[in-house]
Design a protein around this motif. Structure first.
Motif, PDB file in Angstrom:
ATOM      1  N   ALA A  11       0.923  -1.317   0.038  1.00 42.37           N
ATOM      2  CA  ALA A  11      -0.035  -0.090   0.134  1.00 42.37           C
ATOM      3  C   ALA A  11       0.871   1.324  -0.051  1.00 42.37           C
ATOM      4  O   ALA A  11       0.898   2.213  -0.844  1.00 42.37           O
ATOM      5  N   ASP A  33       9.500   3.917   7.355  1.00 41.54           N
ATOM      6  CA  ASP A  33       9.236   2.364   7.599  1.00 41.54           C
ATOM      7  C   ASP A  33      10.297   2.177   8.408  1.00 41.54           C
ATOM      8  O   ASP A  33      11.490   2.648   8.425  1.00 41.54           O
ATOM      9  N   VAL A  75       7.384   3.537  14.052  1.00 42.18           N
ATOM     10  CA  VAL A  75       6.030   4.340  14.641  1.00 42.18           C
ATOM     11  C   VAL A  75       6.007   3.953  15.616  1.00 42.18           C
ATOM     12  O   VAL A  75       5.373   2.784  15.719  1.00 42.18           O
ATOM     13  N   GLN A 154       0.321 -21.697   1.559  1.00 42.60           N
ATOM     14  CA  GLN A 154       1.555 -21.398   0.735  1.00 42.60           C
ATOM     15  C   GLN A 154       2.565 -21.895   1.687  1.00 42.60           C
ATOM     16  O   GLN A 154       3.305 -22.789   0.770  1.00 42.60           O
ATOM     17  N   ASP A 298      -3.690  -3.569   4.695  1.00 44.64           N
ATOM     18  CA  ASP A 298      -3.984  -4.281   5.795  1.00 44.64           C
ATOM     19  C   ASP A 298      -4.233  -3.738   7.028  1.00 44.64           C
ATOM     20  O   ASP A 298      -4.912  -4.425   8.099  1.00 44.64           O
TER      21      ASP A 298
HETATM   22  C1  LIG Z   1       3.551 -15.734   3.294  1.00 43.71           C
HETATM   23  C2  LIG Z   1       2.595 -14.808   2.760  1.00 43.71           C
HETATM   24  C3  LIG Z   1       2.013 -15.071   1.587  1.00 43.71           C
HETATM   25  C4  LIG Z   1       0.898 -14.195   0.926  1.00 43.71           C
HETATM   26  N1  LIG Z   1       0.523 -14.584  -0.131  1.00 43.71           N
HETATM   27  C5  LIG Z   1      -0.529 -13.510  -0.616  1.00 43.71           C
HETATM   28  C6  LIG Z   1      -1.047 -13.963  -2.101  1.00 43.71           C
HETATM   29  O1  LIG Z   1      -0.789 -14.924  -2.445  1.00 43.71           O
HETATM   30  N2  LIG Z   1      -1.705 -13.003  -2.661  1.00 43.71           N
HETATM   31  C7  LIG Z   1      -2.084 -11.790  -1.801  1.00 43.71           C
HETATM   32  O2  LIG Z   1      -2.820 -11.004  -2.542  1.00 43.71           O
HETATM   33  N3  LIG Z   1      -1.713 -11.573  -0.646  1.00 43.71           N
HETATM   34  C8  LIG Z   1      -0.733 -12.409   0.050  1.00 43.71           C
HETATM   35  N4  LIG Z   1      -0.257 -12.132   1.211  1.00 43.71           N
HETATM   36  C9  LIG Z   1      -0.648 -11.157   1.939  1.00 43.71           C
HETATM   37  C10 LIG Z   1      -0.127  -9.968   1.574  1.00 43.71           C
HETATM   38  O3  LIG Z   1       1.253  -9.720   1.698  1.00 43.71           O
HETATM   39  C11 LIG Z   1      -0.503  -8.638   2.409  1.00 43.71           C
HETATM   40  O4  LIG Z   1      -1.774  -8.515   2.338  1.00 43.71           O
HETATM   41  C12 LIG Z   1       0.144  -7.384   2.132  1.00 43.71           C
HETATM   42  O5  LIG Z   1       1.459  -7.341   2.365  1.00 43.71           O
HETATM   43  C13 LIG Z   1      -0.521  -6.114   2.609  1.00 43.71           C
HETATM   44  O6  LIG Z   1       0.291  -4.894   2.195  1.00 43.71           O
HETATM   45  P1  LIG Z   1       0.390  -3.793   3.245  1.00 43.71           P
HETATM   46  O7  LIG Z   1       1.014  -2.434   2.509  1.00 43.71           O
HETATM   47  O8  LIG Z   1      -1.064  -3.188   3.886  1.00 43.71           O
HETATM   48  O9  LIG Z   1       1.291  -4.153   4.455  1.00 43.71           O
HETATM   49  P2  LIG Z   1       2.711  -4.778   4.217  1.00 43.71           P
HETATM   50  O10 LIG Z   1       2.984  -5.178   3.046  1.00 43.71           O
HETATM   51  O11 LIG Z   1       2.797  -5.535   5.469  1.00 43.71           O
HETATM   52  O12 LIG Z   1       3.666  -3.525   4.647  1.00 43.71           O
HETATM   53  C14 LIG Z   1       3.664  -2.785   5.938  1.00 43.71           C
HETATM   54  C15 LIG Z   1       5.085  -1.877   5.861  1.00 43.71           C
HETATM   55  O13 LIG Z   1       4.955  -1.167   7.252  1.00 43.71           O
HETATM   56  C16 LIG Z   1       6.157  -1.307   7.874  1.00 43.71           C
HETATM   57  N5  LIG Z   1       5.879  -1.032   9.407  1.00 43.71           N
HETATM   58  C17 LIG Z   1       4.950  -1.923   9.953  1.00 43.71           C
HETATM   59  N6  LIG Z   1       4.953  -1.650  11.088  1.00 43.71           N
HETATM   60  C18 LIG Z   1       5.742  -0.348  11.241  1.00 43.71           C
HETATM   61  C19 LIG Z   1       5.976   0.472  12.376  1.00 43.71           C
HETATM   62  N7  LIG Z   1       5.661   0.464  13.700  1.00 43.71           N
HETATM   63  N8  LIG Z   1       6.927   1.641  12.092  1.00 43.71           N
HETATM   64  C20 LIG Z   1       7.414   1.666  10.870  1.00 43.71           C
HETATM   65  N9  LIG Z   1       7.117   0.823   9.873  1.00 43.71           N
HETATM   66  C21 LIG Z   1       6.448  -0.330  10.087  1.00 43.71           C
HETATM   67  C22 LIG Z   1       6.856  -2.667   7.421  1.00 43.71           C
HETATM   68  O14 LIG Z   1       8.103  -2.703   7.713  1.00 43.71           O
HETATM   69  C23 LIG Z   1       6.197  -2.993   6.111  1.00 43.71           C
HETATM   70  O15 LIG Z   1       7.124  -2.564   5.111  1.00 43.71           O
HETATM   71  C24 LIG Z   1       0.608 -13.038   1.857  1.00 43.71           C
HETATM   72  C25 LIG Z   1       1.181 -12.906   3.164  1.00 43.71           C
HETATM   73  C26 LIG Z   1       2.289 -13.641   3.492  1.00 43.71           C
HETATM   74  C27 LIG Z   1       2.977 -13.281   4.732  1.00 43.71           C
END
Ligand SMILES: Cc1cc2nc3c(=O)[nH]c(=O)nc-3n(C[C@H](O)[C@H](O)[C@H](O)COP(=O)(O)OP(=O)(O)OC[C@H]3O[C@@H](n4cnc5c(N)ncnc54)[C@H](O)[C@@H]3O)c2cc1C
Length: 409
Positions: A11, A33, A75, A154, A298
């Motif tokens: 995101a 991050d 954060v 997976q 998420d």
């Molecule tokens: C093993 C696995 C397989 C998956 N397979 C699929 C799939 O096949 N298809 C699919 O659609 N989805 C899949 N997912 C789910 C998908 O990865 C997540 O839905 C997606 O990563 C969400 O994106 P996001 O940007 O919301 O969060 P994230 O990608 O988790 O990014 C969050 C970011 O915030 C940073 N962060 C967190 N807390 C802090 C803090 N306190 N301070 C500073 N930085 C922070 C982290 O370092 C990270 O860079 C899978 C997940 C896993 C674990």
């Protein structure tokens, strides 16, 4: 005007990309991050079998950002109305911002589970799971995976493929669910990175799910196809088997049944960012979290324009980021230019293009109402992975990834 994006996952990176294009040149953009790399998390389970992939799915933020300033820090608190972020090493005030902090693994307070299980959220977890699993392969025994969502399915498939637990006679090449060609593929031939280890007879991979089906958040035809694929790949599945506790020898189910294990992997749920007291705040389809702040991915529970509660996936995170970028830009223009009422914000509608999961060397995809397995599904998954790597600037990796998946020259 300064705009701050918290979290550089799917995101956050997509949102920053949108803002770099749409905000006026004099707007300052900062990405915060705790890590210095963007993790392509939907490929994380594959690092367990293919450790070298780890370097390629952790992309330094510097390579992804154009005019955005990167700040590495954790954060600890956010005030979405006042526009203030507390960091482990200071604080930031912002005019407009976005929360994209993703989720953490939820252990639900189940006694012993956090102490004895390895989650799967970061690269360090994938490497630890690999090391532990190689020992299980040497000694024999049971690997319990708790939670059959996308990551649980997976990772169970991945470790089963490492022991040669794949009991299919071959992969379907005609795209129809459950039909085989009769040609056995080895892990290496089909894109796996190493030869099989251990004796399949000595290693059991057991996937536990508390609900009635695997992939409980997904449509029924997809659930059935995933269950068939897990079975074909040698993963033992038990549904309606809620975990109650764990100790160093066994996982304990509600009702008291003890399931001895050699390795315990936990993918049994998600919880919101610590900076929001572990809560996934609920936002409506405009993705507005507070007076100065939007959210995507998420980190929040999104109810879309049709009232649907949206599942937490990479695909939805990226699409929400596009809506959040539009709305942040509209609010930035309004606050800069003044005027009467706030602008009309774009609304997010959940419209999934389809779903794809890998189960070892097998893949299941739902596109529209059709569910496919085998080569067509694998092609789709490889395209998604390669397309994402290409989109975030890792073109060479994307090409190699596609080649490895299909073992082509
Ligand atoms: C093993 C696995 C397989 C998956 N397979 C699929 C799939 O096949 N298809 C699919 O659609 N989805 C899949 N997912 C789910 C998908 O990865 C997540 O839905 C997606 O990563 C969400 O994106 P996001 O940007 O919301 O969060 P994230 O990608 O988790 O990014 C969050 C970011 O915030 C940073 N962060 C967190 N807390 C802090 C803090 N306190 N301070 C500073 N930085 C922070 C982290 O370092 C990270 O860079 C899978 C997940 C896993 C674990």
């Amino acid at each position: 005007m300064n705009v701050v994006v918290l979290g550089g996952g799917y995101a956050g990176v997509a949102l920053v990309g949108g803002l770099e294009d749409s905000l006026p040149e004099d707007a300052e953009i900062t990405l915060v991050d705790e890590s210095d790399t963007h993790l392509v998390q939907h490929l994380l389970h594959r690092v367990v079998r293919t450790p070298d992939l780890g370097d390629r799915i952790a992309i330094p933020f510097e390579e992804l950002l154009d005019r955005t300033t990167f700040r590495q820090s954790r954060v600890t608190a956010v005030n979405p109305d006042e526009g203030r972020v507390e960091l482990e090493d200071g604080s930031l005030d912002y005019d407009l911002g976005a929360v994209c902090l993703g989720v953490r693994t939820a252990f639900h307070g189940l006694p012993g589970v956090e102490d004895h299980a390895t989650p799967l959220k970061r690269l360090v977890h994938a490497h630890r799971i690999r090391e532990d699993f190689l020992q299980v392969c040497d000694r024999g025994g049971r690997v319990v995976v708790g939670g059959a969502g996308l990551s649980g399915i997976q990772i169970a498939g991945e470790v089963a493929a490492m022991v040669g637990g794949d009991s299919t006679e071959g992969e379907s090449t005609n795209g129809e669910t459950g039909e085989d060609t009769g040609q056995k593929q080895t892990s290496a031939e089909s894109g796996g990175s190493e030869s099989e280890r251990g004796d399949p007879a000595d290693v059991e991979v057991l996937l536990l799910e508390q609900k009635e089906s695997v992939a409980p958040a997904f449509p029924a035809p997809f659930q059935r196809a995933v269950a068939d694929e897990l079975d074909a790949r040698g993963v033992v599945v038990r549904t309606e088997a809620p975990v109650d506790a764990a100790d160093e020898d066994a996982v304990v189910l509600v009702g008291g049944e003890r399931i001895p294990y050699e390795q315990f992997i936990w993918t049994g749920g998600i919880t919101g960012p610590a900076s929001f007291d572990d809560e996934r705040k609920r936002v409506r389809s405009t993705l507005r979290l507070g007076d100065r702040t939007f959210a995507a991915g998420d980190a929040v529970e999104v109810v879309d324009a049709n009232g649907t509660l949206v599942p937490a996936t990479a695909q939805t995170a990226v699409r929400q980021a596009s809506v959040a970028a539009t709305n942040l830009t509209r609010l930035a223009e309004y606050r800069r230019d003044g005027g009467g009422f706030e602008p009309r914000f774009e609304r997010y509608t959940y419209d999934p293009a389809g779903w794809v999961v890998t189960v070892g060397d097998g893949t299941v995809a739902q596109v529209g109402s059709s569910v496919v397995r085998g080569v067509p599904a694998r092609a789709l998954k490889a395209t998604i992975g390669a397309r994402y790597l290409g989109k975030v600037g890792r073109v060479q990796d994307a090409i190699e990834f596609a080649h490895e998946t299909f073992n082509t020259d």
